[in-house]
Design a protein around this motif. Structure first.
Motif, short mmCIF file in Angstrom:
data_model
loop_
_atom_site.label_atom_id
_atom_site.label_comp_id
_atom_site.label_asym_id
_atom_site.label_seq_id
_atom_site.Cartn_x
_atom_site.Cartn_y
_atom_site.Cartn_z
N LEU A 1 -13.74 -6.05 -5.05
CA LEU A 1 -13.17 -6.11 -6.40
C LEU A 1 -13.68 -7.37 -7.08
N ASP B 1 -4.00 -11.57 -14.20
CA ASP B 1 -3.54 -10.43 -13.40
C ASP B 1 -3.71 -10.59 -11.89
N ALA C 1 -1.38 -8.41 -9.53
CA ALA C 1 -1.65 -6.97 -9.63
C ALA C 1 -3.00 -6.62 -9.00
N LEU C 2 -3.98 -7.48 -9.19
CA LEU C 2 -5.30 -7.24 -8.61
C LEU C 2 -5.23 -7.25 -7.08
N GLU D 1 -2.60 -6.59 -5.26
CA GLU D 1 -1.90 -5.36 -4.86
C GLU D 1 -2.85 -4.17 -4.84
N THR D 2 -3.68 -4.07 -5.85
CA THR D 2 -4.67 -2.99 -5.91
C THR D 2 -5.64 -3.08 -4.75
N ALA E 1 -3.91 -2.07 -1.44
CA ALA E 1 -3.30 -0.74 -1.35
C ALA E 1 -4.10 0.12 -0.38
N ALA F 1 -7.07 2.01 -1.66
CA ALA F 1 -8.20 1.25 -2.20
C ALA F 1 -9.27 1.00 -1.14
#
Length: 73
Positions: free
Chosen positions: A49, A59, A62-63, A65-66, A69, A72
């Motif tokens: 990422l 962010d 949130a990044l 978490e993404t 996940a 991902a």
């Protein structure tokens, strides 16, 4: 062991990330938006990422978490 690596791509961090022995934790990396060559080197190094520095500041949670996940990976 670490669940993730957050890396500032300044000073050619992508090259150092590429040297990490597999399996390495997933990587969230950020770069100065004008340095598109830095983003491309990180992509070539397999960074999962890659976002502009302004987005990591806004962010980060949130990044991560993404990135972490199960879908991902």
């Amino acid at each position: 062991s670490a669940q993730a690596i957050v890396a500032d791509l300044t000073h050619d961090a992508a090259a150092r990330l590429a040297l990490l022995d597999p399996p390495r934790p997933p990587v969230l990396a950020f770069f100065a938006h004008v340095e598109t060559d830095v983003r491309e080197r990180a992509r070539e190094a397999g960074v999962e990422l890659i976002v502009p520095r302004s987005r990591i500041a806004r962010d980060a949670a949130a990044l991560l978490e993404t990135l972490l996940a199960p879908t991902a990976r």
